[in-house]
Design a protein around this motif. Structure first.
Motif, mmCIF file in Angstrom:
data_model
loop_
_atom_site.group_PDB
_atom_site.id
_atom_site.type_symbol
_atom_site.label_atom_id
_atom_site.label_comp_id
_atom_site.label_asym_id
_atom_site.label_seq_id
_atom_site.Cartn_x
_atom_site.Cartn_y
_atom_site.Cartn_z
ATOM 1 N N ASN A 22 11.641 -12.564 -1.312
ATOM 2 C CA ASN A 22 11.471 -13.667 -0.368
ATOM 3 C C ASN A 22 12.840 -14.061 0.172
ATOM 4 N N ARG A 42 5.653 -26.026 6.549
ATOM 5 C CA ARG A 42 5.282 -24.647 6.907
ATOM 6 C C ARG A 42 6.470 -23.965 7.589
ATOM 7 N N ARG A 75 3.387 -17.497 9.072
ATOM 8 C CA ARG A 75 4.321 -18.618 9.100
ATOM 9 C C ARG A 75 3.619 -19.948 9.349
ATOM 10 N N ALA A 124 0.438 -17.837 0.923
ATOM 11 C CA ALA A 124 0.905 -16.578 1.502
ATOM 12 C C ALA A 124 1.411 -15.603 0.448
ATOM 13 N N SER A 125 1.907 -16.132 -0.677
ATOM 14 C CA SER A 125 2.314 -15.262 -1.785
ATOM 15 C C SER A 125 1.207 -15.147 -2.816
ATOM 16 N N ASN A 137 7.598 -20.322 -0.991
ATOM 17 C CA ASN A 137 8.521 -19.211 -0.867
ATOM 18 C C ASN A 137 9.586 -19.265 -1.966
ATOM 19 N N GLY A 155 2.392 -20.342 5.373
ATOM 20 C CA GLY A 155 3.390 -20.226 4.300
ATOM 21 C C GLY A 155 4.326 -21.416 4.306
#
Lengths: 299, 179
Positions: free
Chosen positions: A131, A86, A115, A44-45, A123, A118
């Motif tokens: 974040n 997650r 979500r 996700a990042s 994170n 990720g």
């Protein structure tokens, strides 16, 4: 049947993909592959950066096939959260209710679809002060477990965030788990985030971990997201809260000690706006944490 | 660069291909498999037009590599219709006019599908949260929410699709210009 996709449809630069089946294998790959290699957790990042070619990697080491990194295990006085848990699963888990600020944070990270992929480990490891989990772990005095060629070591949350996009992990280390302390009696926690829209990063956000003893604050931790290259604590606000019987007025008074922090400006808000929003976020987070401490919500 | 042979179950059918590791899932679905119902709407993982279901969960296929789905199960908008019968969600977007241009629609439906499979009667707030990662520039979202809640009611057996030709809501209004 298969049509080749070329040219413009290939957003990221080319890389070699590895899918190890154990942490040991992942560590060995990182040691061998050098600085052009990065770990892939939920993506996700990392993947958005790769699509914009803000980062070009030679190798991607996917943690997604490794079993056992996504467990949430209660222990003696703590809960151990696997790095690959997650956000959506963390949000649904009992630890997100017993430590309410975790539930608060997970529900404002990105959006429901993001979500689902990720991870808490990603994170934290990304080192982005925008974040949400870094400030949470700082407020909880969490302990982060990393595994490298020499074995496993523990890094205190206060030591984990070094600089913008830089954390205390060695290039050949894998974050495997995060240990958060179970709530003590009289503890309440909260996380309040101001964002322009769903899925956005915080303009400013505050985490509060407050312990009440005999109606007075016996312990306070107040931390902030996106005011600086790393999450920051406010010892001044914490000191102002200690010993007081927290009501709306004394909490508001305490948050004015935020003046000790000089926020940076970013794309979302200037320093002045962040200062005002951080103070307001802190006020709301502290009030909610105190309410939860009084209500015995967290146990 | 590396290439990988992957096998992904897409809409119930095993699909095998050799792909570059950097091929995004959305491009695998659209360009390699020809399933163009899944759309690309942004560069920033914001819009949700690319939403599909991976192992039953809503995910944004633009922010995933196809190689990550090797051995997993993907469901796209094309996989909702069975034996020429529309899924209640598809019926709902017709019944309640849940689309105008339709670009966000497959993503909206695939974001709502796991919700309705887990929750038989979501209220408005729950539906809005489920689609909060999906952007629509046309409708203002109200009709989308109505469509999803209609689908939930249909799945509970409380409503049934009307005959499209007889749908009273969308008969043309008789006005001074005759339309």
């Amino acid at each position: 049947m298969s049509q080749w996709v070329t040219g413009a449809d290939m957003y990221p630069a080319a890389f070699t993909y590895h899918a190890p089946e154990s942490v040991g294998e992942a560590v060995e790959l990182l040691s061998q592959l050098g600085p052009g290699a990065k770990l892939l957790a939920g993506g996700a990042s990392l993947i958005p950066l790769m699509k914009l070619r803000l980062v070009e990697l030679t190798d991607v080491v996917d943690l997604g096939r490794i079993k056992g990194l996504d467990a949430i295990e209660p222990g003696d006085g703590h809960v151990r959260i696997g790095a690959m848990v997650r956000q959506a699963d963390l949000l649904r888990s009992p630890v997100a209710r017993s430590l309410a600020l975790l539930g608060d944070a997970c529900s404002v990270i990105a959006d429901p679809s993001v979500r689902n992929v990720g991870t808490i480990g990603g994170n934290l490891s990304h080192g982005d002060p925008a974040n949400d989990h870094p400030a949470i772990m700082l407020a909880l005095d969490a302990r982060l477990h990393a595994r490298g060629p020499a074995g496993e070591r523990t890094i205190a949350a206060a030591d984990f965030n070094v600089d913008l996009l830089q954390v205390a992990l060695e290039p050949d280390e894998v974050l495997v788990g995060i240990e958060v302390p179970t709530p003590t009696a009289g503890q309440g926690t909260a996380y309040v985030k101001f964002e322009r829209q769903v899925g956005d990063f915080a303009l400013a956000a505050a985490a509060a971990v407050i312990t009440l003893d005999g109606g007075r604050v016996s312990r306070a931790r107040v931390t902030f997201t996106n005011l600086a290259p790393t999450p920051v604590r406010s010892p001044a606000i914490e000191a102002a809260l200690l010993g007081c019987e927290p009501d709306a007025a004394s909490i508001a008074e305490a948050t004015h000690a935020l003046v000790e922090i000089d926020p940076w400006s970013d794309l979302r808000a200037t320093a002045d706006v962040k200062r005002a929003m951080a103070r307001a976020a802190a006020e709301r987070a502290i009030r909610l944490a105190v309410e939860r401490a009084r209500g015995g919500v967290e146990s | 660069m590396s290439e990988h042979s992957i096998s992904v179950r897409v809409n119930g059918v095993a699909r095998a291909a050799t792909v570059e590791s950097r091929l995004l899932l959305v491009h695998f679905l659209r360009e390699v498999l020809g399933l163009t119902g899944t759309h690309v709407g942004c560069d920033t993982t914001s819009c949700g037009a690319c939403t599909v279901n991976l192992d039953g969960r809503a995910v944004k296929s633009c922010t995933m590599f196809a190689v990550q789905t090797d051995g997993h199960e993907v469901r796209t908008i094309e996989g909702l219709e069975t034996d020429d019968v529309l899924h209640p969600l598809q019926e709902g977007f017709r019944e309640q006019h849940g689309l105008q241009c339709g670009y966000c629609t497959p993503g909206m439906i695939m974001a709502a599908l796991p919700l309705l499979e887990a929750n038989a009667d979501p209220d408005e707030a729950t539906v809005r949260t489920a689609i909060s990662g999906n952007l629509c520039r046309c409708t203002g979202y109200a009709q989308i929410v109505n469509s999803i809640r209609w689908a939930a009611a249909a799945m509970r057996g409380e409503v049934a699709a009307t005959d499209a030709d007889a749908d009273p809501v969308w008969q043309p209004l008789a006005g001074p210009l005759g339309y």
